[in-house]
Design an enzyme around this catalytic site. Sequence first.
Site, PDB file in Angstrom:
ATOM      1  N   LYS A  76       0.875  -1.176   0.000  1.00  0.00           N
ATOM      2  CA  LYS A  76       0.000   0.000   0.000  1.00  0.00           C
ATOM      3  C   LYS A  76       0.909   1.222   0.000  1.00  0.00           C
ATOM      4  CE  LYS A  76      -3.875   2.017   2.643  1.00  0.00           C
ATOM      5  NZ  LYS A  76      -4.725   1.869   3.844  1.00  0.00           N
ATOM      6  N   SER A 151      -9.677   1.952   3.009  1.00  0.00           N
ATOM      7  CA  SER A 151      -8.766   2.720   2.170  1.00  0.00           C
ATOM      8  C   SER A 151      -7.739   1.863   1.428  1.00  0.00           C
ATOM      9  CB  SER A 151      -8.022   3.733   3.027  1.00  0.00           C
ATOM     10  OG  SER A 151      -7.180   3.079   3.956  1.00  0.00           O
ATOM     11  N   SER A 175     -10.022  -0.416   7.164  1.00  0.00           N
ATOM     12  CA  SER A 175      -9.426  -0.183   5.842  1.00  0.00           C
ATOM     13  C   SER A 175      -8.766  -1.396   5.196  1.00  0.00           C
ATOM     14  CB  SER A 175      -8.398   0.941   5.927  1.00  0.00           C
ATOM     15  OG  SER A 175      -9.043   2.183   5.929  1.00  0.00           O
TER      16      SER A 175
END
Lengths: 493, 476
Positions: A76, A151, A175
């Site tokens: 990420k 997210s 997330s």
Amino acid sequence: MLHLSVTELAAELSRGAFSSVELTRACLDRIRRRNPQLNAFITVSEESALAEAAGADRARAKGDTRSLLGIPLAHKDIFCTRGLPTTCGSRMLQHFLPPYDAGVVERLREAGAVLLGKTNMDEFAMGSSNETSFFGPVRNPHDPEKVPGGSSGGSAAAVAGGLCPMATGTDTGGSIRQPASFCGITGFKPSYGRVSRWGMIAFASSLDQAGTLTRTAADAALMMQAMAGLDPRDSTSVDRPVEDYVGEPGRSLRGLRVGVPLPHFTGGLGAGVEQGVRAALGELEKAGAELIDIDLPNNHLSVPAYYVVAPAEASANLSRFDGVRYGYRCEDPKDLEDLYTRTRSEGFGDEVKRRILVGTYALSAGYYDAYYIKAQRIRRLIRQDFARAFNEVDVIAGPTSPHVAFAHGAKADPVEMYLEDIFTIAVNLAGLPAISIPAGYDQGLPFGLHIIGPDFSEARVLGIARQFQQLTDWHLQLPRDTHLPRRAREGAS
Amino acid sequence: MEWETVIGLEVHVQLSTRSKLFSGTSTAFGAAPNSQANIYDLAMPGTLPVLNGEALRMAVRFGLAINAEISRKSVFDRKNYFYPDLPKGYQTSQLEFPTVGRGAIVIHLDDGSEKEIGVTRAHMEEDAGKSLHEEFATDSGIDLNRAGTPLLEIVSEPDLRSAGEAVAYLKKLHSIVRYLDISDGDMSQGSMRCDANVSIRRPGAELGTRTEIKNVNSFRFVEKAIHYEVRRQQDVLEDGGTIVQETRLYDSVRDETRPMRGKEVANDYRYFPEPDLLPVVIDEELIEQVRAGLPELPDARRQRFREEFGLSDYDAGVLTASREAADYFEQTASACGDAKLAANWVSVELQGLLNRENLSIAESPINAPSLAGLISRIKDGTISGKIAKTVFEHLAGGETDVDELIEREGLRQVTDTGEIEKLVARVIAENAPQAQQYRDGRQQVLGYLVGQAMKLSRGKANPAQVNQLLREKLQP
């Protein structure tokens, strides 16, 4: 080979069925083909990935047997990577090149993983749909009209779409788990303190925790075995032994007491998801688990408490983005005030600005007691709710999200978006480990089963998830348009 | 009508750790700008603080030295404000749960009396960097070498009643932190900085509205700034005005205080607990370990110097004000066996020399064993007190062997009775009128005659013997 799990890839690599370079090349090819639509990656580093893969192959030839040796990985874009852009999904860090690696990045590199690139995300991890990224929205591999969740939506879409077999994520309020649910994969968030936060760009420091996005729980266990452990650079990382996540699960499903939280089955839960989750719980029961209804009386306070604590911490964490030392700086500032105002107005997107304002307000003189202190009190109550529940049950299980992935642009009202994380947020407020594993489809889209364990029960949670995946094959169902072969379930006879 | 002055001081002391409060970067002074700032000091994203254990021990050391409560659990908070020399956009400090709680410091006033000044608290925090405005035409430079340096902010109760008391408190604090070896306390380098809260009231009345004078950087300026501010407040009140609670800056060039501009004063720091650090737990073991390592402190040493060496309270106070001077004195006194002579030589001659040369006692050109050697030679009569000053000058010039230089320079006191008899006979012959006056009963002339004899001997004759012989010879 792109349909194989990390566990299977590790076996094939060690058997010599193919090389890490071949595997990495296959991932890069697929990224080239699929990423223009999915937008799962912000940065792809072909050259270094192939060099790392070649290095892994050479190491293997010399007898290296590290668990993740030669297996492609995506981070990420919230994890700092030395010399590789780290944007956090923001214009503010569009051109930021960290001179250091995050703790998680170091550990997965040491375990032999090959870094393909960095995945898209909601800006500064603030969002539940991956629509707030400066680099554009991510699309759900199951249906490009739908969001992948957020997210960590880029990581979830990358794994679900077969662009890479494993990816890291971060989970502040859901997330990792919510996008895992939306994309039909496995998303694991460990206990707060289990994995180092060093080099992970902070959203809400007391809630943020790094975790994994993979197809299977066994893969999550492999990644966690590499990621978990004390990091003296992170004062909140915990000095306690890392359990064995990979070996035989210690806790059998027979006699397992599974708490079913009533508040997770009322209100906004969609009928299809409810039915599916109940069926999944039924699978556990069939395997000998005991389902026990429990209450989490303060669960309804978790979203409001979270939206005080998280923005408050974020408002301070994001103060460093001021245009002075690195990152975005506005053109021709006329004075200091102008430098700050325009840099931050232009560099941050709307959702980030909204949360900075909310957090600043909550900490302001005269409001601090009413908001921040009260939210901390609620946080303690929520922690007590869980502690009490875990006196009676071994784990808690329910839906990860009230519904399946929604359409892009469907949730324009921020508060509606905040309610997305209604089942996941309390877990962060309490600092517990939890996993979302594929548990069925509703309207053609996947949803997850959410399993929560007590503090530092990573091994238990992962073990139960692995056993569930031996009983079911939801985790093996790949998106229709991936054109990858459907497979037999792992461990099934 | 009378006014009473009420002062409380907030003193920032820079702790002399080798590395910063939350990062491993060096704190050495004087390095090239930004050469001592790592990724944490620059507030690069994802970096995290780790508390410097040495800084914590120093804070505890201070707390124990002033008999303060040590918090078993203290908490760091974020103090939020934007400024270019504050890289994170917040300063990590302690608001509600400081490491050091209530304690007290005793000050000695000019009239010889003592007064106890309450210390409300002392909390740990990180320093900011420096903004450099001079070297750049239109821009400002930022030097982050100092950013993150550990500070101990020591807050006093409003117990001080005059500028003189404020200075005495500051000096005592300076002395304590130097004894404890937790700071060099150098105000000119900013290792000790002082903010003064000043108000005035009618005796017995409620506290008046205070103003805060920021960042005053010498003992003398603290005194002058408070004097100015007290006069200003008196003028305002006596003209029927009211004091505005505000922050003021002292301008040493104009010798006045004036209000800081609105923008320099942030009003809401939005403190909240620093989530990147766990609460600091201080256990009994650490406290006892630190306590065991505490040195003798100035007050105890002053007391001991009075009792052990028979010094006056004043001399003991002067000699114990700095640990280095006290060490020097104690070494000298023990080596020469005469504390009073040692006290005199250290606080008068040596101090005079150091002041002239602008040196600290640590840089003294004369070491304690040499000075003790000199005093020993006075005591055993080898040299006179007067000649000793000549010897002292030689030592100041870099010589170290007292006995060798006395011999070489022929400074040994003449004690041979025959020699002195000749000298006395010559003085009487050459000063016949004065000798007669003495015989006639004018006793005070003897001093003159002794002086003449000393002059003839170039200071080397033993004055007591000269005196004795002169009396005998002039006996009527």
